[in-house]
Scaffold this active site. Structure first.
Site, mmCIF file in Angstrom:
data_model
loop_
_atom_site.group_PDB
_atom_site.id
_atom_site.type_symbol
_atom_site.label_atom_id
_atom_site.label_comp_id
_atom_site.label_asym_id
_atom_site.label_seq_id
_atom_site.Cartn_x
_atom_site.Cartn_y
_atom_site.Cartn_z
ATOM 1 N N ALA A 32 98.484 56.902 -27.957
ATOM 2 C CA ALA A 32 97.548 56.205 -29.024
ATOM 3 C C ALA A 32 96.119 55.957 -28.550
ATOM 4 O O ALA A 32 95.466 55.969 -29.458
ATOM 5 C CB ALA A 32 98.282 55.113 -29.452
ATOM 6 N N LYS A 50 93.121 57.850 -34.245
ATOM 7 C CA LYS A 50 94.115 58.366 -34.914
ATOM 8 C C LYS A 50 95.456 57.486 -35.640
ATOM 9 O O LYS A 50 95.811 57.510 -36.443
ATOM 10 C CB LYS A 50 94.915 59.594 -34.099
ATOM 11 C CG LYS A 50 94.130 60.674 -33.873
ATOM 12 C CD LYS A 50 94.575 61.795 -33.209
ATOM 13 C CE LYS A 50 93.806 62.606 -32.493
ATOM 14 N NZ LYS A 50 93.086 62.176 -31.347
ATOM 15 N N ASP A 74 100.566 53.703 -25.302
ATOM 16 C CA ASP A 74 99.746 54.601 -24.318
ATOM 17 C C ASP A 74 99.953 53.778 -22.656
ATOM 18 O O ASP A 74 99.836 52.610 -22.764
ATOM 19 C CB ASP A 74 98.365 54.387 -24.679
ATOM 20 C CG ASP A 74 97.425 55.642 -24.280
ATOM 21 O OD1 ASP A 74 97.347 56.527 -24.942
ATOM 22 O OD2 ASP A 74 97.152 55.545 -22.868
ATOM 23 N N CYS A 105 93.294 68.615 -28.354
ATOM 24 C CA CYS A 105 92.123 68.983 -28.536
ATOM 25 C C CYS A 105 91.725 70.167 -27.642
ATOM 26 O O CYS A 105 90.433 70.087 -27.305
ATOM 27 C CB CYS A 105 91.072 67.727 -28.347
ATOM 28 S SG CYS A 105 91.101 67.104 -26.870
#
Lengths: 191, 351
Positions: free
Chosen positions: B156, B161, B179, B276
């Site tokens: 996260a 997001k 995370d 990404c």
């Protein structure tokens, strides 16, 4: 950072908030309350539940610090729940707002100085809560956390509404837990 | 100054990180050869190679989105600024003299020109808006979380997001934002608090060992650590220290995370897998390896945000056919960073 978050009955904290800031009943309804360590109360949406998850690093948002005699609302709680506050609020103009966000103390130097109570009040600018400050003897000490400090805030464009409309202070008691019964020392300054 | 030897050995490029930042993003001319070289392996996938390289040179537009949880505050500020109560954050910023343009695919987000320090605005301080790269808003749209559901955001941090997902749920239901990386938990918490997100539980758990009894979740976002090739227009360094474009075998970790997360998803639930980066080794190949017969990569489209399909053959290897339903976002198509998104549904098991 990884204390346990224990579900607690938040009635005493919700009642304090209602008394301190006279927000509508619906403001905190449906929320769940969590205690982290000894002095930190967090607030979350009603159906949030960490369940068996461990470790946990946060449940909802921090709400109240209850370490000392005078309870302190957090910055995020004031912004989240303080929009409709009708008591213990102070409205700041553009210059005062900028100084408040820069963690300065604002001196008001008027009759409010005779208030013996001290406590945390909601500071507002343009009608929105921007943080809490410790009010005592006519001065407002900004309680904006160091990590949220803004040395040169970029404010929305000005309008006459910001400075003169509405009362400057609304029912300034300073702290509901220290208020004497039958002696609210409330002062409502008519606009 | 940093000297980086291009992986193909052909070009040796000096990448001046100081001037890279002064550009405010984009890739300075000295590193264009490296960009072209690193992306050369995707040449056959790209419709307009020159346009891609041109886009790489340009800094990213700054994009902000309005926080629906703070609608009442926005109204109050709008009235104080002499605007109508229905005015948006975009309207407020426009009255300040910034150059504000709507996004083609979202009405609650804007590209803002001339806003050098958005973090200094009162609007940002109050959590009325959040700054986020445009294409990274897409995963939450694709996920489609509904109020009242239980959502798991597996990787996260720093929380952009997560916030996109949570604010659309009207503080109902639960988002578990997880995370492993301790240094990234602080911005994750700070973002959630600033935006007033009250339906989030933050957990610092190693995703490969996430407790299975915490599930099942209705939906989940798996935005995995990757080689960040899509960040080629971003002035900031890759968040986890990755050398840009180093496709260095992260596929193993990504597949492990996917395998673990899949067990936590309820039958009928939706997982969004996103990176990404452009590398099929970190996207299609991971999905092909880790997903079984109970998974379907579903087609989707975001009106106004163009994407290219996924590949079903890469490096001589045939992949599951529904990999074609993955979406690859090239920087030159929408003037954004690069991103890859797959929407995967878990089959319902008949009783």
């Amino acid at each position: 950072m990884r204390d346990r978050y224990e579900a607690v009955d938040g009635n005493v904290y919700a009642e304090w908030w209602q008394e301190q800031f006279a927000t509508p009943q619906a403001t905190l309804s449906g929320c769940s309350f969590w205690r982290r360590g000894r002095h930190s109360i967090w607030i979350a949406a009603g159906d949030v539940d960490p369940g068996a998850l461990a470790p946990v690093d946060g449940v909802g948002i921090p709400f109240l610090r209850i370490a000392r005699e005078v309870w302190k609302p957090t910055l995020v709680a004031v912004i989240e729940f303080g929009l409709e506050a009708r008591r213990n609020t102070v409205d700041l103009d553009r210059d005062e707002c900028a100084r408040f966000l820069d963690r300065e103390t604002i001196e008001f130097g008027d009759a409010r100085g005779d208030l013996q109570n001290r406590g945390y009040v909601i500071s507002r600018h343009a009608g929105v809560p921007i943080g809490c400050g410790l009010w005592r003897r006519g001065s407002l000490e900004s309680a904006v956390p160091k990590g949220r400090r803004l040395t040169e805030v970029d404010l929305p464009r000005s309008s006459p509404w910001l400075k003169s409309d509405g009362p400057r202070y609304v029912e300034l008691w300073a702290d509901a837990r220290q208020r004497d019964e039958g002696d609210p020392r409330g002062i409502v300054e008519e606009g | 100054m940093t000297t980086r030897q291009c992986t193909c050995g052909v070009v040796s490029v000096v990448l001046d990180l100081a001037s890279h930042r002064e550009y405010g993003g984009g890739v300075c001319s000295g590193a264009m050869e490296e960009t072209a070289c690193r992306l050369e392996r995707y040449r056959d996938l790209v419709d307009d190679w020159d346009a891609l390289l041109e886009a790489s040179r340009r800094p990213l537009p700054l994009v902000v989105w309005e926080n629906p949880l703070r609608r009442a505050h926005v109204e109050q500020l709008a009235l104080a600024s002499g605007l109508n109560a229905t005015a948006s954050i975009g309207d407020l910023l426009q009255t300040r003299g910034f150059d504000v343009g709507s996004l083609a695919w979202r009405g609650d987000a804007w590209r803002v020109g001339g806003l050098d320090k958005p973090g200094r605005t009162l609007e940002h301080y109050l959590g009325l808006m959040h700054v986020q790269e445009e294409v990274s808003l897409a995963p939450s749209t694709v996920l489609g979380a509904q109020a009242g559901e239980t959502i798991l955001d597996f990787c996260a941090a720093p929380g952009g997001k997560t916030a996109c997902i949570a604010v659309g749920m009207d503080n109902r239901g639960t988002v578990v934002a997880n995370d492993l990386r301790p240094q990234r938990l602080r911005p994750l918490r700070a973002n959630c608090e600033r935006l007033g997100i009250r339906n989030v539980v933050i957990t610092p758990i190693n995703g490969t060992r996430f407790p299975l009894d915490a599930g099942p979740f209705d939906r989940m976002l798996l935005d995995v650590p990757c080689s960040c090739e899509g960040n080629l227009r971003d002035s900031r360094p890759a968040p986890h220290g990755a050398a840009w474009g180093a496709v260095d075998g992260r596929g193993g970790l990504q597949a492990t995370l996917l395998g673990r997360a899949w067990k936590l998803l309820r039958p009928g639930g939706v997982m969004v897998y996103s990176t990404c980066t452009f590398a099929p080794e970190e996207n299609e190949l991971v999905l092909d390896y880790a997903l079984g017969a109970d998974a379907t990569i579903e087609p989707f489209a975001i009106d106004g945000l163009r994407h290219d399909p996924g590949v079903t053959i890469w490096a001589g290897r045939s992949l599951r056919p529904d990999c074609a339903n993955l979406a690859r976002y090239w920087p030159h198509h929408n003037d954004t960073g690069g991103f890859t998104i797959a929407r995967v549904r878990k089959a319902v098991i008949d009783a």
